[in-house]
Design a protein around this motif. Structure first.
Motif, PDB file in Angstrom:
ATOM      1  N   MET A 245      -2.527   2.670  -6.210  1.00 22.38           N
ATOM      2  CA  MET A 245      -3.550   1.784  -5.668  1.00 22.38           C
ATOM      3  C   MET A 245      -4.281   1.017  -6.773  1.00 22.38           C
ATOM      4  O   MET A 245      -4.750  -0.100  -6.550  1.00 22.38           O
ATOM      5  CB  MET A 245      -4.535   2.569  -4.810  1.00 22.38           C
ATOM      6  CG  MET A 245      -3.937   3.088  -3.505  1.00 22.38           C
ATOM      7  SD  MET A 245      -3.022   1.817  -2.556  1.00 22.38           S
ATOM      8  CE  MET A 245      -4.280   0.547  -2.326  1.00 22.38           C
ATOM      9  N   ARG A 257      -2.702  -5.684  -0.675  1.00 25.63           N
ATOM     10  CA  ARG A 257      -3.529  -4.507  -0.955  1.00 25.63           C
ATOM     11  C   ARG A 257      -3.817  -3.726   0.328  1.00 25.63           C
ATOM     12  O   ARG A 257      -3.783  -2.493   0.342  1.00 25.63           O
ATOM     13  CB  ARG A 257      -4.854  -4.918  -1.616  1.00 25.63           C
ATOM     14  CG  ARG A 257      -4.736  -5.323  -3.063  1.00 25.63           C
ATOM     15  CD  ARG A 257      -6.085  -5.276  -3.747  1.00 25.63           C
ATOM     16  NE  ARG A 257      -7.063  -6.150  -3.132  1.00 25.63           N
ATOM     17  CZ  ARG A 257      -7.360  -7.377  -3.557  1.00 25.63           C
ATOM     18  NH1 ARG A 257      -6.739  -7.876  -4.616  1.00 25.63           N
ATOM     19  NH2 ARG A 257      -8.278  -8.098  -2.962  1.00 25.63           N
ATOM     20  N   TRP A 260      -0.726  -1.792   1.351  1.00 24.38           N
ATOM     21  CA  TRP A 260      -0.530  -0.613   0.518  1.00 24.38           C
ATOM     22  C   TRP A 260      -1.534   0.479   0.880  1.00 24.38           C
ATOM     23  O   TRP A 260      -1.189   1.662   0.887  1.00 24.38           O
ATOM     24  CB  TRP A 260      -0.675  -0.993  -0.960  1.00 24.38           C
ATOM     25  CG  TRP A 260       0.539  -1.672  -1.529  1.00 24.38           C
ATOM     26  CD1 TRP A 260       1.269  -2.666  -0.947  1.00 24.38           C
ATOM     27  CD2 TRP A 260       1.151  -1.414  -2.793  1.00 24.38           C
ATOM     28  NE1 TRP A 260       2.302  -3.045  -1.771  1.00 24.38           N
ATOM     29  CE2 TRP A 260       2.254  -2.298  -2.906  1.00 24.38           C
ATOM     30  CE3 TRP A 260       0.875  -0.541  -3.834  1.00 24.38           C
ATOM     31  CZ2 TRP A 260       3.078  -2.319  -4.028  1.00 24.38           C
ATOM     32  CZ3 TRP A 260       1.695  -0.562  -4.962  1.00 24.38           C
ATOM     33  CH2 TRP A 260       2.785  -1.437  -5.053  1.00 24.38           C
ATOM     34  N   ALA A 261      -2.763   0.080   1.191  1.00 23.76           N
ATOM     35  CA  ALA A 261      -3.775   1.069   1.572  1.00 23.76           C
ATOM     36  C   ALA A 261      -3.383   1.777   2.861  1.00 23.76           C
ATOM     37  O   ALA A 261      -3.496   3.009   2.975  1.00 23.76           O
ATOM     38  CB  ALA A 261      -5.134   0.389   1.725  1.00 23.76           C
ATOM     39  N   SER A 264      -0.852   4.504   2.311  1.00 22.48           N
ATOM     40  CA  SER A 264      -1.157   5.471   1.260  1.00 22.48           C
ATOM     41  C   SER A 264      -0.845   6.903   1.666  1.00 22.48           C
ATOM     42  O   SER A 264      -0.350   7.697   0.857  1.00 22.48           O
ATOM     43  CB  SER A 264      -2.628   5.364   0.852  1.00 22.48           C
ATOM     44  OG  SER A 264      -2.861   4.180   0.140  1.00 22.48           O
ATOM     45  N   THR A 294      -5.160   9.794  -3.763  1.00 23.60           N
ATOM     46  CA  THR A 294      -5.138   8.702  -2.788  1.00 23.60           C
ATOM     47  C   THR A 294      -6.544   8.189  -2.521  1.00 23.60           C
ATOM     48  O   THR A 294      -6.791   6.975  -2.508  1.00 23.60           O
ATOM     49  CB  THR A 294      -4.480   9.172  -1.488  1.00 23.60           C
ATOM     50  OG1 THR A 294      -3.125   9.572  -1.766  1.00 23.60           O
ATOM     51  CG2 THR A 294      -4.478   8.077  -0.441  1.00 23.60           C
ATOM     52  N   LEU A 298      -7.990   4.439  -3.332  1.00 19.90           N
ATOM     53  CA  LEU A 298      -8.578   3.574  -2.313  1.00 19.90           C
ATOM     54  C   LEU A 298      -9.995   3.142  -2.703  1.00 19.90           C
ATOM     55  O   LEU A 298     -10.397   1.995  -2.457  1.00 19.90           O
ATOM     56  CB  LEU A 298      -8.594   4.304  -0.970  1.00 19.90           C
ATOM     57  CG  LEU A 298      -7.213   4.552  -0.348  1.00 19.90           C
ATOM     58  CD1 LEU A 298      -7.329   5.469   0.856  1.00 19.90           C
ATOM     59  CD2 LEU A 298      -6.536   3.238   0.041  1.00 19.90           C
ATOM     60  N   VAL A 301      -9.773   0.272  -5.143  1.00 20.42           N
ATOM     61  CA  VAL A 301      -9.531  -1.005  -4.470  1.00 20.42           C
ATOM     62  C   VAL A 301     -10.828  -1.530  -3.868  1.00 20.42           C
ATOM     63  O   VAL A 301     -11.169  -2.717  -4.007  1.00 20.42           O
ATOM     64  CB  VAL A 301      -8.454  -0.849  -3.382  1.00 20.42           C
ATOM     65  CG1 VAL A 301      -8.323  -2.143  -2.583  1.00 20.42           C
ATOM     66  CG2 VAL A 301      -7.115  -0.492  -4.001  1.00 20.42           C
TER      67      VAL A 301
END
Length: 320
Positions: A245, A257, A260-261, A264, A294, A298, A301
């Motif tokens: 991340m 993004r 991808w989140a 996760s 994870t 997050l 981000v």
């Protein structure tokens, strides 16, 4: 003797690995370094730099003794990550006058012939980043090239039908490139600590126009997880999930993004189960570490988007 003849004689007298630095970052791994890095590299003209990421006085003494015995350079270092250690090692190589660097994991086994082939490749193609095929001790291939699949939110092996959303990267387990190229790229981004820093460097290199090359005629043996006692450790799970991340925060637009989140949790499960479907039961600490990594990723981000308008500046730190 005429000047052209003197130049030819001097070139002939040079050792085949003159100008090459082999940089190994070790954390409690001097025994692995002794086994994997051949003493013959020095005789062939290479400059070997061992960066000891401090794991205690006994290991520091062992690393210093090994370096002294083999005529290698030792760079004492705090334990601030693989990328930071590599950056210190490349700085030491540059100070020693080397112009090609070969980054090598401490649990990888290199031969003088491997080093020569990689060195010669970078000499012929100074802008390239080049890696061999990496195999496990069993002979099974573990790295034959790899890509970042932006749509899927993960890394994987390349496929013949790969399209424009797929970006190549090279493993840092054994990676050769010019010192000037490494410096121009900014070296490894030290925020990664462990894992994904090679993906990040490859991404920046490709964006700069560099060629990423896998030499499928070369094989280097890598005992994956050898520095962590084998298997999928909690350390591996945490940093792999967290840094996936971080990579997204640094390099991907908002839509990617978010994708991808969302993926996760599935990625964390994949990391935990990578060694065996029973690993989560046998090692709940690894599963817990993947969850923590994870969540940390997050949050990175979220802080990136809120605090910096959606992008972080490059955080690499090549040391002079």
């Amino acid at each position: 003797m005429a000047e052209p003849e003197l130049r030819r004689a001097a070139a002939h007298a040079r050792s085949p690995l003159d100008g090459l630095a082999v940089v190994v970052v070790s954390y409690g791994s001097s025994d692995l370094v002794a086994a994997g890095v051949p003493a013959g590299l020095t005789a062939a003209g290479a400059h070997v730099v061992v960066v000891d990421n401090d794991s205690g006085p006994a290991e520091r003494r062992a690393a210093a003794s090994l370096a002294a015995d083999r005529g290698w350079s030792l760079v004492p270092s705090p334990n601030d990550g693989f990328g930071a250690g590599c950056n210190r090692g490349v700085a030491a190589a540059r100070a020693a006058g080397c112009d090609v660097v070969l980054l090598l994991n401490p649990d990888a086994t290199l031969t003088v012939d491997d080093a020569r082939a990689l060195h010669e490749h970078v000499r012929r193609h100074p802008g390239d980043l080049v890696s061999p095929v990496v195999v496990l001790p069993s002979g099974r291939e573990s790295f034959v090239g790899a890509v970042v699949d932006v749509e899927a939110g993960r890394t994987r092996r390349p496929r013949p039908a790969d399209g424009p959303g797929v970006h190549p990267w090279l493993t840092g387990a054994c990676l050769a490139l010019g010192v000037d190229t490494y410096t121009a790229l900014g070296g490894f981004d030290e925020r990664y600590f462990l894992y994904w820093e090679d993906v990040d460097l490859s991404w920046r290199a490709a964006a700069s126009g560099a060629r990423l090359v896998v030499r499928d005629d070369l094989r280097v043996v890598h005992t994956v997880g050898g520095t962590q006692g084998g298997g999928v450790s909690p350390l591996h799970c945490y940093w792999n999930c967290r840094n996936r991340m971080l990579f997204a925060a640094l390099h991907l637009p908002p839509r990617d993004r978010r994708r991808w989140a969302v993926r996760s949790a599935a990625y964390a499960l994949e990391v935990v189960l990578r060694a065996s479907p029973r690993v989560a039961v046998r090692s709940p600490r690894s599963a817990a570490a993947a969850v923590r990594g994870t969540v940390a990723g997050l949050l990175l981000v979220r802080r990136t988007v809120r605090g910096r308008g959606g992008a972080w500046p490059a955080g690499a730190a090549v040391r002079s």
